[in-house]
Structure formats: structure tokens, C-alpha cells
Design a protein around this motif. Structure first.
Motif, mmCIF file in Angstrom:
data_model
loop_
_atom_site.group_PDB
_atom_site.id
_atom_site.type_symbol
_atom_site.label_atom_id
_atom_site.label_comp_id
_atom_site.label_asym_id
_atom_site.label_seq_id
_atom_site.Cartn_x
_atom_site.Cartn_y
_atom_site.Cartn_z
ATOM 1 N N VAL A 60 0.885 -1.162 0.000
ATOM 2 C CA VAL A 60 0.000 0.000 0.000
ATOM 3 C C VAL A 60 0.923 1.212 0.000
ATOM 4 N N SER A 61 0.954 1.929 -1.119
ATOM 5 C CA SER A 61 1.946 2.987 -1.309
ATOM 6 C C SER A 61 1.299 4.363 -1.282
ATOM 7 N N LEU A 62 1.774 5.194 -0.379
ATOM 8 C CA LEU A 62 1.343 6.586 -0.288
ATOM 9 C C LEU A 62 2.387 7.449 -0.975
ATOM 10 N N LYS A 63 1.986 8.137 -2.027
ATOM 11 C CA LYS A 63 2.918 8.949 -2.797
ATOM 12 C C LYS A 63 3.075 10.321 -2.138
ATOM 13 N N LEU A 64 4.311 10.703 -1.893
ATOM 14 C CA LEU A 64 4.589 11.972 -1.227
ATOM 15 C C LEU A 64 5.142 13.013 -2.184
ATOM 16 N N ARG A 65 5.276 12.643 -3.467
ATOM 17 C CA ARG A 65 5.782 13.567 -4.483
ATOM 18 C C ARG A 65 5.142 13.203 -5.814
ATOM 19 N N ASP A 66 4.824 14.212 -6.612
ATOM 20 C CA ASP A 66 4.293 13.939 -7.951
ATOM 21 C C ASP A 66 5.288 13.119 -8.758
ATOM 22 N N TYR A 67 4.751 12.204 -9.565
ATOM 23 C CA TYR A 67 5.600 11.390 -10.449
ATOM 24 C C TYR A 67 4.889 11.305 -11.802
ATOM 25 N N PRO A 68 5.108 12.294 -12.673
ATOM 26 C CA PRO A 68 4.399 12.327 -13.967
ATOM 27 C C PRO A 68 4.789 11.151 -14.862
ATOM 28 N N ALA A 69 3.833 10.724 -15.669
ATOM 29 C CA ALA A 69 4.063 9.692 -16.690
ATOM 30 C C ALA A 69 4.768 8.464 -16.114
ATOM 31 N N CYS A 70 4.213 7.926 -15.029
ATOM 32 C CA CYS A 70 4.782 6.732 -14.395
ATOM 33 C C CYS A 70 4.425 5.500 -15.229
ATOM 34 N N GLU A 71 5.427 4.742 -15.623
ATOM 35 C CA GLU A 71 5.218 3.512 -16.397
ATOM 36 C C GLU A 71 5.174 2.324 -15.432
ATOM 37 N N ILE A 72 4.004 1.715 -15.332
ATOM 38 C CA ILE A 72 3.792 0.606 -14.411
ATOM 39 C C ILE A 72 3.844 -0.719 -15.167
ATOM 40 N N TYR A 92 -0.604 -2.551 -4.665
ATOM 41 C CA TYR A 92 0.075 -3.468 -5.578
ATOM 42 C C TYR A 92 0.031 -4.889 -5.005
ATOM 43 N N ASP A 93 -0.245 -5.848 -5.866
ATOM 44 C CA ASP A 93 -0.262 -7.258 -5.495
ATOM 45 C C ASP A 93 1.111 -7.848 -5.796
ATOM 46 N N LEU A 94 1.816 -8.302 -4.770
ATOM 47 C CA LEU A 94 3.171 -8.808 -4.971
ATOM 48 C C LEU A 94 3.202 -10.124 -5.740
ATOM 49 N N LYS A 95 2.063 -10.782 -5.891
ATOM 50 C CA LYS A 95 2.024 -11.994 -6.739
ATOM 51 C C LYS A 95 2.135 -11.628 -8.214
ATOM 52 N N ALA A 96 1.859 -10.354 -8.554
ATOM 53 C CA ALA A 96 1.863 -9.915 -9.953
ATOM 54 C C ALA A 96 3.188 -9.278 -10.360
ATOM 55 N N ASP A 97 4.206 -9.333 -9.493
ATOM 56 C CA ASP A 97 5.524 -8.770 -9.796
ATOM 57 C C ASP A 97 5.429 -7.302 -10.245
ATOM 58 N N PRO A 98 4.901 -6.403 -9.394
ATOM 59 C CA PRO A 98 4.787 -4.995 -9.784
ATOM 60 C C PRO A 98 6.161 -4.334 -9.896
ATOM 61 N N ARG A 99 6.341 -3.557 -10.956
ATOM 62 C CA ARG A 99 7.583 -2.821 -11.182
ATOM 63 C C ARG A 99 7.227 -1.496 -11.841
ATOM 64 N N TYR A 100 8.171 -0.562 -11.855
ATOM 65 C CA TYR A 100 7.930 0.664 -12.613
ATOM 66 C C TYR A 100 9.254 1.244 -13.084
ATOM 67 N N VAL A 101 9.152 2.098 -14.081
ATOM 68 C CA VAL A 101 10.338 2.716 -14.655
ATOM 69 C C VAL A 101 10.778 3.870 -13.765
ATOM 70 N N ILE A 102 12.021 3.820 -13.331
ATOM 71 C CA ILE A 102 12.590 4.884 -12.506
ATOM 72 C C ILE A 102 13.305 5.862 -13.438
ATOM 73 N N ASP A 103 12.758 7.043 -13.615
ATOM 74 C CA ASP A 103 13.392 8.008 -14.508
ATOM 75 C C ASP A 103 13.235 9.445 -14.016
ATOM 76 N N LYS A 104 12.806 9.601 -12.756
ATOM 77 C CA LYS A 104 12.677 10.940 -12.179
ATOM 78 C C LYS A 104 12.667 10.828 -10.651
ATOM 79 N N PRO A 105 12.862 11.930 -9.932
ATOM 80 C CA PRO A 105 12.884 11.868 -8.470
ATOM 81 C C PRO A 105 11.586 11.300 -7.901
ATOM 82 N N PHE A 106 11.711 10.575 -6.784
ATOM 83 C CA PHE A 106 10.527 9.970 -6.157
ATOM 84 C C PHE A 106 10.623 10.073 -4.645
#
Length: 309
Positions: A60-72, A92-106
Motif C-alpha cells: 500500500v503505497s502513499l505517494k509523497l511527491r508527484d511522479y508524472p508519466a509513471c510507467e507501471i 500493488y499485489d506482490l504476486k503480480a511482480d509490480p515494477r515501474y520505470v525509474i526516470d525521475k525523483p521519487f
């Protein structure tokens, strides 16, 4: 051996952080590990994040900064691109192997919620177990997660001041809310009723008074009374008007007042003796509860004693 548990050091590896991010851990539901981790990076190395071990658990992720165009990504495939806004909550369900592209501050808070914790909550409440949480890739405007997150960030910033009772209390609140909001969990009417028996309250207070530092887990106190942690927490509040961690803070202040009534003991010594991490911690808590600083209270108390003498 595959390591499970998406928190702490493993989150650092997932996001390729140079240091393990701060985390707090609770085992208040039958010993099941529930955790919160704060992650941030102002200058990340671009690329796809790592993977966690596949397990029956959620983030359960609480976002503390905007992250435009997040690729999930999920299950090795690009799922969607979306603008993530500060203050929103994603599951996010950890059985589904959630990942995202890291390309900006988070900057985010991540609660690790094993499905076994949800099962324990249901079993202790006499309610039907939850099949699964709603993990559709949408941002939720969840004021309760924001409130719990803000409270726990204080503990993450000052881990030496975050007593275990506080962490356990917040994690129980988080699990109950997530189960209700995203799993359709419904507590039975009897769950929220009833205070502790007088002997239970006396024993619980004795245990709290004997551990001014607050290192004893909520589960350990509840087990002494033959109760679950969640039942004990609710019943203790019904008996005293305060959850256990708040009752302990007030008891620390009462202890400090007694110690400050004597001459010749420094405030730093009193802080440690009363169970606070340091004098700064003592001053913040004492001032918040009484409305005056320890020094001012002591001057008034000793002055009154002198006048009476």
C-alpha cells in the motif's frame, strides 16, 4: 533462499538505493510482519526497478511527491502509463511482480501487508476472510492512509523515539482500514464493544509502567490477558479513554513530574529515567501534553514548594 518481505533493505535493492531506507516493523497480528518503509531519491539512476519475491502480500503505497508519466509493469509486461500525484494511494499485489520505470525523483511511503495479516484480522474479529484486495492501478484519495502515514513519518525520522506500542497501534489501524476500504471487510457488531475487566486493566497498566521505554510489543501485553492485540487495544481505550501508547506517554509525563519535584536532578537525567529517548523528546512530549515546557513546570512546582515551606 528467496527472501520475502518487501520492506527495509529489500526495498533499497528494489529501487537501487545506496542505503537501506528507514522502516518500522510490527508483529501485532499473530507474529505476522507488517512494515512501513520510506523511500526517496532526488537523483535516481534511470531504468526499470528490480523485482520483489512473488508472495501472497500487498504493498500500500502513499505517494509523497508527484511522479508524472509513471510507467507501471506487472508480470513482465507494460501495464499502463499514468500521472501519479502526491497524496494519492496505490495498491500493488506482490504476486503480480509490480515494477515501474525509474526516470525521475521519487518519494513514497510503502506499507507491506501480507495476506496472512488480513486473515488474522478476520479470524480475531469472527468475520469472513478477504479473498483479495482491489489492486487496480488507480490512485485513491485516501485521507486515512495519509493520516497514518504522517504519524509514522515522525517515527521513521526519529526511530529512537518511536516506541513499539505506537508502531503496533498504527499498523493495526492501517490493516483494519485497508481491509475495509479495499477488501470489503466488515467487523461484527460485537467487535468494538466492551472494556477490560478490572484485573486485566490492572495487569496491563503494571506491564506498561514496568516498560517506560515502550519496547514491549502490543501483542505481548495482550497475550498476558488472553486477548488479541486488536481486541486489547480497543478494550484498553474503552477503559481508559486512551490507546496504550498514549496512556504510556501520559504515564511518562506523570513520572517526570514526580522526579522534577526533587532538587538536584537534571532534566536530561529525568528524561531518560522517565522513558524518553533524550531531553529533546521529553520536552516535545511534555509540552504537548501539559501546555508548558518541563523547565517552566519545574520552576513553578519548586517555587510553590518553597512558598509553602
Amino acid at each position: 533462499m528467496t527472501r520475502t518481505g518487501a520492506y527495509g533493505e529489500r526495498f533499497g535493492e528494489f529501487l537501487r538505493l545506496e542505503q537501506a531506507p528507514p522502516s518500522l516493523l510490527s508483529r501485532s497480528l499473530r507474529g505476522t510482519e507488517i512494515a512501513v518503509t520510506e523511500t526517496r531519491n532526488h537523483h535516481p539512476v534511470p531504468g526499470l526497478s528490480g523485482s520483489f519475491a512473488l508472495e501472497d502480500a500487498y504493498l500500500v503505497s502513499l505517494k509523497l511527491r508527484d511522479y508524472p508519466a509513471c510507467e507501471i509493469w506487472e508480470q513482465g509486461r507494460h501495464l499502463k502509463k499514468t500521472d501519479v500525484h502526491a497524496g494519492t494511494t496505490y495498491l500493488y499485489d506482490l504476486k503480480a511482480d509490480p515494477r515501474y520505470v525509474i526516470d525521475k525523483p521519487f518519494h513514497s511511503l510503502h506499507f507491506y501487508v501480507p495476506h496472512s495479516a488480513l486473515d488474522s484480522l478476520a479470524d480475531q474479529s469472527g468475520a469472513r476472510r478477504i479473498d483479495a484486495l482491489d489492486c487496480r492501478p488507480v490512485g485513491h484519495d485516501d485521507a486515512i492512509v495519509r493520516h497514518i502515514g504522517a504519524s509514522l513519518r515522525e517515527g521513521l525520522r526519529r526511530p529512537d523515539e518511536a516506541n513499539q506500542l505506537f508502531t503496533d497501534h498504527m499498523m493495526l489501524a492501517l490493516i483494519a482500514h485497508v481491509a475495509q476500504a479495499y477488501g470489503g471487510f466488515r467487523q461484527t457488531a460485537e467487535t468494538g464493544r466492551g472494556a477490560l475487566a478490572p484485573w486485566q486493566l490492572a495487569r496491563a497498566c503494571d506491564k506498561l509502567e514496568a516498560d517506560l521505554g515502550g519496547k514491549l510489543p502490543l501483542q505481548a501485553i495482550a497475550a498476558e490477558l488472553g486477548l488479541s492485540a486488536s481486541h486489547f487495544s480497543r478494550a484498553f481505550r474503552a477503559s481508559t479513554g486512551l490507546p496504550p501508547y498514549r496512556w504510556l506517554l501520559h504515564h511518562r509525563v506523570r513520572t517526570a513530574k514526580r522526579l522534577m519535584s526533587a532538587h538536584g536532578v537534571s532534566l536530561s537525567e529525568i528524561a531518560i529515567s522517565a522513558g524518553f529517548a533524550n531531553q529533546s523528546h521529553f520536552t516535545r512530549v511534555f509540552s504537548a501534553i501539559t501546555g508548558v515546557s518541563p523547565g517552566a513546570w519545574r520552576r513553578d512546582a519548586l517555587g510553590a514548594t518553597s512558598r509553602e515551606g
